[in-house]
Write an enzyme that holds these catalytic residues in place. Structure first.
Site, PDB file in Angstrom:
ATOM      1  CG  MET A 245       8.065  37.969  37.996  1.00 17.72           C
ATOM      2  SD  MET A 245       6.585  37.073  37.458  1.00 17.72           S
ATOM      3  CE  MET A 245       7.262  35.958  36.233  1.00 17.72           C
TER       4      MET A 245
ATOM      5  CD  GLN B 200       4.062  37.670  44.306  1.00 15.42           C
ATOM      6  OE1 GLN B 200       4.852  38.144  45.123  1.00 15.42           O
ATOM      7  NE2 GLN B 200       4.439  36.801  43.381  1.00 15.42           N
TER       8      GLN B 200
ATOM      9  CB  THR C 254       8.758  33.004  39.672  1.00 12.99           C
ATOM     10  OG1 THR C 254       8.221  33.044  40.996  1.00 12.99           O
ATOM     11  CG2 THR C 254       7.628  33.325  38.706  1.00 12.99           C
ATOM     12  CG  ASN C 255       9.402  27.467  42.548  1.00 18.03           C
ATOM     13  OD1 ASN C 255       9.188  26.287  42.326  1.00 18.03           O
ATOM     14  ND2 ASN C 255      10.625  27.983  42.510  1.00 18.03           N
ATOM     15  CB  THR C 256       5.456  32.654  44.111  1.00 14.26           C
ATOM     16  OG1 THR C 256       6.290  32.319  45.222  1.00 14.26           O
ATOM     17  CG2 THR C 256       4.192  33.322  44.627  1.00 14.26           C
TER      18      THR C 256
ATOM     19  CB  CYS D  55      11.798  30.639  46.374  1.00 13.80           C
ATOM     20  SG  CYS D  55      12.013  32.355  45.873  1.00 13.80           S
ATOM     21  CB  THR D  56      13.623  30.927  40.885  1.00 14.52           C
ATOM     22  OG1 THR D  56      12.953  32.184  41.012  1.00 14.52           O
ATOM     23  CG2 THR D  56      12.687  29.919  40.222  1.00 14.52           C
ATOM     24  CD  GLU D  57      14.040  35.118  43.396  1.00 15.47           C
ATOM     25  OE1 GLU D  57      13.882  35.696  42.306  1.00 15.47           O
ATOM     26  OE2 GLU D  57      13.160  34.415  43.936  1.00 15.47           O
TER      27      GLU D  57
END
Length: 230
Positions: A10, A52, A83-85, A197-199
């Site tokens: 994710m 989401q 993932t943060n979200t 956000c991990t991206e």
């Protein structure tokens, strides 16, 4: 060494960063040919993204609960949601398994307190920036003042995450957009900025700016390493 459990995918673009950093950390600590013991379930992100954006968080929770149970059954001693979200449903996921969930906001909050910072900026998806699940964790548990960008900039940050970074697209003009927003938050009083956000760490790194950045992927990975070696 304990086994680190990961729910990934994710997006998979950032999950591979987790895998690399955790293994590098274990190797640095133990030397030789050592690598991390990892049990991972990588989910299909497309249905989660759709849920989401229509606000069906219960549906996303069920997907992650199933994945978490698979990770636990594979022998993991802890659980990371990479993932943060999706930490919006962390409580539901934790309630479904017996192994501890290592919360990404705890890794972040502890790092901020170590800096003696009191006011931080937060970049992430619109869900992470605008909803209380992440900001409240930082403010209530760590006493932090959390700043977010103005509405138009939040929309840009969100769009770049989903339409570019999750698709593996790294574009310089988007990096410049993020750096402008980071600078503005620093002007508003942020002593550091959370790449929530991990991206985002794929696009913006510390050498791009003088503003202190907190890469949540790296902090979360380090928390897992410390757990595994404790």
């Amino acid at each position: 060494m304990k086994t680190i459990g990961i729910i990934g995918g994710m997006s998979w673009e950032s999950t591979q960063t987790y895998y690399r950093m955790i293994n590098q950390g274990i190797k640095a600590a133990l030397g030789g040919s050592h690598s991390a013991q990892i049990a991972m379930v990588s989910v299909d992100f497309a249905p989660i993204e759709q849920l989401q954006h229509v606000g069906d968080w219960a549906g996303t929770a069920q997907i992650l609960i199933e994945a978490a149970r698979q990770v636990e059954a594979a022998g993991a001693d802890c659980l990371l949601i990479a993932t943060n979200t999706m930490h919006k449903v962390a409580e539901e996921v934790q309630a479904a398994v017996d192994i501890p969930l290592l919360h990404i906001a705890d890794a972040t909050g502890k790092a901020i307190k170590a800096l003696d910072a009191e006011s931080v900026g937060l970049l992430g998806t619109a869900f992470t920036m605008e909803q209380p699940f992440y900001k409240d964790h930082l403010s209530q548990d760590y006493g932090l003042r959390v700043l977010i960008p103005k509405e138009a900039d939040r929309a840009l940050v969100h769009q770049i995450i989903y339409q570019q970074l999750c698709q593996g697209r790294i574009e310089d003009h988007s990096r410049q957009t993020y750096l402008r927003i980071i600078d503005h938050m620093a002007e508003q009083g942020a002593e550091a900025v959370i790449l929530g956000c991990t991206e985002i760490g794929l696009l913006v790194q510390q050498h791009h700016t003088q503003v202190k950045l907190l890469d949540t992927s790296a902090l979360h990975a380090q928390m897992a390493i410390e757990f595994a070696l404790a």
